[in-house]
Structure formats: structure tokens, C-alpha cells
Design a protein around this motif. Sequence first.
Motif, mmCIF file in Angstrom:
data_model
loop_
_atom_site.group_PDB
_atom_site.id
_atom_site.type_symbol
_atom_site.label_atom_id
_atom_site.label_comp_id
_atom_site.label_asym_id
_atom_site.label_seq_id
_atom_site.Cartn_x
_atom_site.Cartn_y
_atom_site.Cartn_z
ATOM 1 N N ARG A 173 68.863 -35.582 43.137
ATOM 2 C CA ARG A 173 68.097 -36.566 42.385
ATOM 3 C C ARG A 173 69.015 -37.209 42.050
ATOM 4 N N THR A 174 69.565 -38.943 41.707
ATOM 5 C CA THR A 174 69.567 -40.122 41.655
ATOM 6 C C THR A 174 69.820 -39.667 39.354
ATOM 7 N N ALA A 175 70.873 -39.665 38.926
ATOM 8 C CA ALA A 175 70.501 -40.058 37.753
ATOM 9 C C ALA A 175 69.024 -41.125 37.193
ATOM 10 N N PRO A 176 68.199 -40.633 36.169
ATOM 11 C CA PRO A 176 67.925 -41.861 35.460
ATOM 12 C C PRO A 176 68.365 -43.106 35.494
ATOM 13 N N ASP A 177 69.200 -43.119 34.802
ATOM 14 C CA ASP A 177 70.432 -44.613 34.103
ATOM 15 C C ASP A 177 71.027 -44.667 35.103
ATOM 16 N N VAL A 178 71.209 -43.836 36.490
ATOM 17 C CA VAL A 178 71.942 -44.940 37.533
ATOM 18 C C VAL A 178 70.751 -46.208 38.425
ATOM 19 N N MET A 179 71.767 -47.042 38.942
ATOM 20 C CA MET A 179 70.622 -48.300 38.966
ATOM 21 C C MET A 179 71.610 -48.509 40.625
ATOM 22 N N PRO A 180 70.643 -48.437 41.111
ATOM 23 C CA PRO A 180 71.220 -49.167 43.308
ATOM 24 C C PRO A 180 72.300 -50.450 43.400
ATOM 25 N N SER A 181 72.793 -50.860 43.869
ATOM 26 C CA SER A 181 73.172 -52.192 43.746
ATOM 27 C C SER A 181 72.079 -53.295 43.778
ATOM 28 N N SER A 182 72.180 -53.888 43.590
ATOM 29 C CA SER A 182 71.042 -55.351 43.458
ATOM 30 C C SER A 182 70.824 -55.685 45.519
ATOM 31 N N THR A 183 72.329 -55.871 46.290
ATOM 32 C CA THR A 183 72.608 -55.652 48.249
ATOM 33 C C THR A 183 72.080 -54.077 48.225
ATOM 34 N N ALA A 184 71.361 -53.096 47.830
ATOM 35 C CA ALA A 184 71.416 -51.955 48.686
ATOM 36 C C ALA A 184 70.332 -51.997 49.439
ATOM 37 N N VAL A 185 70.382 -51.977 50.770
ATOM 38 C CA VAL A 185 69.116 -51.348 52.500
ATOM 39 C C VAL A 185 69.148 -50.574 52.384
ATOM 40 N N TYR A 186 67.877 -49.487 52.203
ATOM 41 C CA TYR A 186 67.955 -48.122 53.183
ATOM 42 C C TYR A 186 67.535 -48.366 54.310
ATOM 43 N N GLY A 187 67.778 -48.109 54.963
ATOM 44 C CA GLY A 187 67.019 -48.008 55.989
ATOM 45 C C GLY A 187 67.172 -46.456 56.694
ATOM 46 N N GLY A 188 65.699 -46.407 57.884
ATOM 47 C CA GLY A 188 65.430 -45.115 58.321
ATOM 48 C C GLY A 188 64.502 -45.248 58.526
ATOM 49 N N GLY A 189 63.800 -43.789 58.512
ATOM 50 C CA GLY A 189 62.504 -43.559 59.520
ATOM 51 C C GLY A 189 61.450 -43.461 58.448
ATOM 52 N N PHE A 190 59.735 -43.185 59.650
ATOM 53 C CA PHE A 190 58.209 -42.775 58.564
ATOM 54 C C PHE A 190 58.256 -41.707 59.586
ATOM 55 N N LYS A 191 56.689 -41.524 58.929
ATOM 56 C CA LYS A 191 56.087 -40.858 59.810
ATOM 57 C C LYS A 191 54.514 -40.488 58.969
ATOM 58 N N GLN A 254 58.990 -52.123 40.368
ATOM 59 C CA GLN A 254 60.178 -51.926 39.852
ATOM 60 C C GLN A 254 60.280 -50.379 39.039
ATOM 61 N N ILE A 255 62.119 -50.073 39.835
ATOM 62 C CA ILE A 255 62.564 -48.735 40.171
ATOM 63 C C ILE A 255 62.485 -48.117 38.768
ATOM 64 N N THR A 256 62.178 -47.446 37.889
ATOM 65 C CA THR A 256 62.001 -46.524 36.706
ATOM 66 C C THR A 256 62.340 -45.294 36.621
ATOM 67 N N ASP A 257 63.367 -44.994 35.719
ATOM 68 C CA ASP A 257 64.018 -43.311 35.830
ATOM 69 C C ASP A 257 64.517 -43.099 37.578
ATOM 70 N N GLY A 258 65.025 -43.833 38.421
ATOM 71 C CA GLY A 258 64.760 -43.573 39.501
ATOM 72 C C GLY A 258 64.003 -43.306 40.465
ATOM 73 N N TYR A 290 67.789 -40.480 45.442
ATOM 74 C CA TYR A 290 68.710 -39.765 46.235
ATOM 75 C C TYR A 290 70.536 -40.088 46.042
ATOM 76 N N GLY A 291 70.935 -38.960 45.191
ATOM 77 C CA GLY A 291 72.785 -39.026 45.798
ATOM 78 C C GLY A 291 73.025 -39.542 44.411
ATOM 79 N N PRO A 292 74.361 -39.286 44.368
ATOM 80 C CA PRO A 292 75.335 -39.423 42.988
ATOM 81 C C PRO A 292 74.914 -41.485 42.455
ATOM 82 N N ALA A 293 74.692 -42.121 43.956
ATOM 83 C CA ALA A 293 75.116 -43.221 43.312
ATOM 84 C C ALA A 293 73.816 -44.223 44.243
ATOM 85 N N ALA A 294 72.455 -43.753 44.402
ATOM 86 C CA ALA A 294 71.456 -43.694 44.640
ATOM 87 C C ALA A 294 72.024 -43.654 46.122
#
Length: 322
Positions: A173-191, A254-258, A290-294
Motif C-alpha cells: 500500500r501507499t502510505a496514508p499521507d501520500v497523495m497521487p498527482s492531481s494529473t494522475a490517470v490510472y489505466g488498466g482493466g477490470f473483470k 475523495q481519497i482518504t488515507d489512501g 499502491y506503491g511508494p508514490a501511488a
Amino acid sequence: MKYQNYKTTTAVFAVLMLAACGGSGSSDPEMMQDGALFAVLPDGSTQSVNEAFTAGVTLTADGADTTALELDFNNDVTTPVESTFSLTSDGNGGVVVVNNGMSTSFSATQREGDDGFEIDNPGVSFVGVFGQSNNIQEILNGDDAYSGAVSYLAFPENGDPTPIVSYNVLGARTAPDVMPSSTAVYGGGFKIETLPATGFDSFGDSRTRIRGDAELRVSTSGAISGVLSDITVQAPGSNDRTDFAGTIAMSSSQITDGTFSGDLTADATLVSSLTGLSDPEVGTYAGRLYGPAAEEAAGTLTLQADGSEGPVNGVGFFRGED
């Protein structure tokens, strides 16, 4: 035997499963914090899922990380339930899985080709764990991913404990106090795997599988929202995937504590495409960073939709990388 048709359909997953190595199955306090696995260690170094797994850490999923359905084979009813899940290397090429307190040890010899690990005792029970988001062999023993999804099935023939299917996201997990960039775009898939809420024949003959792309975007206010698109539907008993027009919106959260969560809403096009869908409100989602820098966002999908032939329940996952 309500689970008997499951094995004929497992090959469609086409994913490599867990080839565990090393580790004692303990949760090293140097790698765990407050009972959770984080990507950044107290000394400032980082860890991926495979590094933690190889070191013998028990990978766990609860809360936003897991979603499950109980399957009452006697009354042909499915019910969404809370779930907990953990997976540990046995140190000899197998894994130990605990779901809702039920522990199952899969030896290296119980790996079924590329599908996963399974124990099939005809007339007694079927238990299995399978990769879903990607090649779990690479997640746990190869690449540097921070998250991955697995499914778990336990079908005791006598119904004790109650048969269950769960989807579980394992990750650093990403630490609760770490927020992603305001330009972050997460691309992937679902099932998502769905079953009628009432009146199903068997897991294999009644299960519908819905797949597609997932994209989540972060706003300047620290909220996250997403969309599930390029949707395909695999009907019960079929190996074919049919394209469906339309999308499913993941409402802003809203992202709260990751962590984050919200509703799933089908657009008008998808409602029209899926002629059996009578209400655009189709379920909920829950996830975390997830990850050190979300670097990654992943979580679970819980479907509770109203169809023309009655209510439908489903469980699944989404995962994306920035």
C-alpha cells in the motif's frame, strides 16, 4: 453437484498462477506496519508484492481489498458477504490460503497447469485459487508490481461451510499521507463474475463474465473517479466474448488515507445494449492506492443489478497504473 461444471471453464482464464518460492509464512514486523503491508519500509527502502511474498510475508486482503458471494447450492441463492483473505508461501512451491478463517494448503503438485492451484475431491469439495488481474507468477515472483488480484472458490458438496467465491486484491500500500498527482490517470482493466441472485443451475453453467478497460482519474481536489469501458460479455457456458456498447461510471470519491469508494452506474447506451438491465445503478466499488508514490490504484467491484429476469449479484476487481 452444483460445482461440477466449473473445471470445464477454468481454462478461459489463461493466466499463470502462483509458483511460490522461499519464505517461512511469517509476517516480518520490519516489512509490516500496523498489520498492513506498505510499499515504503520504516528505513525508507521500498518493496513490491513479489519481494514481500518471497520474504515470507503473509499477503492479506480485507475491507476495500475483498468482495465475496456466498452460494447456497441447496436453495439456489447467492448473497454478497464480507470476507477476509490471506495468501502465504509454504516454502516448497505451494501456497497456504485462508478465507474467512478456512485454511487450505495447496502443494506444488496441486497446481493445474496455467490455471492455478486446485483441490478437487468429487462428491466432497472443490477449492481453488486463480490469478485474475495478470500473471500472478510475475507479480509474486517476477516483476515489480505493487498490486494484483486473485479469485478464490470453495465449494464443499455438503454446504458446510457455505460455498463462496471471492475476489481479492493483494498489494504493498501507499502510505496514508501520500497523495497521487492531481494529473494522475490510472489505466488498466477490470473483470466481474455474475450469478443470478436466485435460481441458478451451477456455478459453471450460470456464471456470466464481464471484462473491459478501467480508467481512473484524480482531480485537483484530491478526488478520484473512473469509467469501465470497452465492455465484453461472456455468456454462461460460452467461450466467446461479445462486445457491448456503453460504459459504467465509477462515481467521484475523495481519497482518504489512501482509500476510496463509490457507486457504479451504467450509462444509457449500456442499459440499452444489455436488454435485461432495468436499473442503471448496478453496484459499488472500493479501492486503495499502491506503491511508494501511488503508482497504482486497485480494488474490488460488487455488482447488485436488477435484470428483466430478476436480480443479479457479482464480484470482481479493477486495477490500473499511472
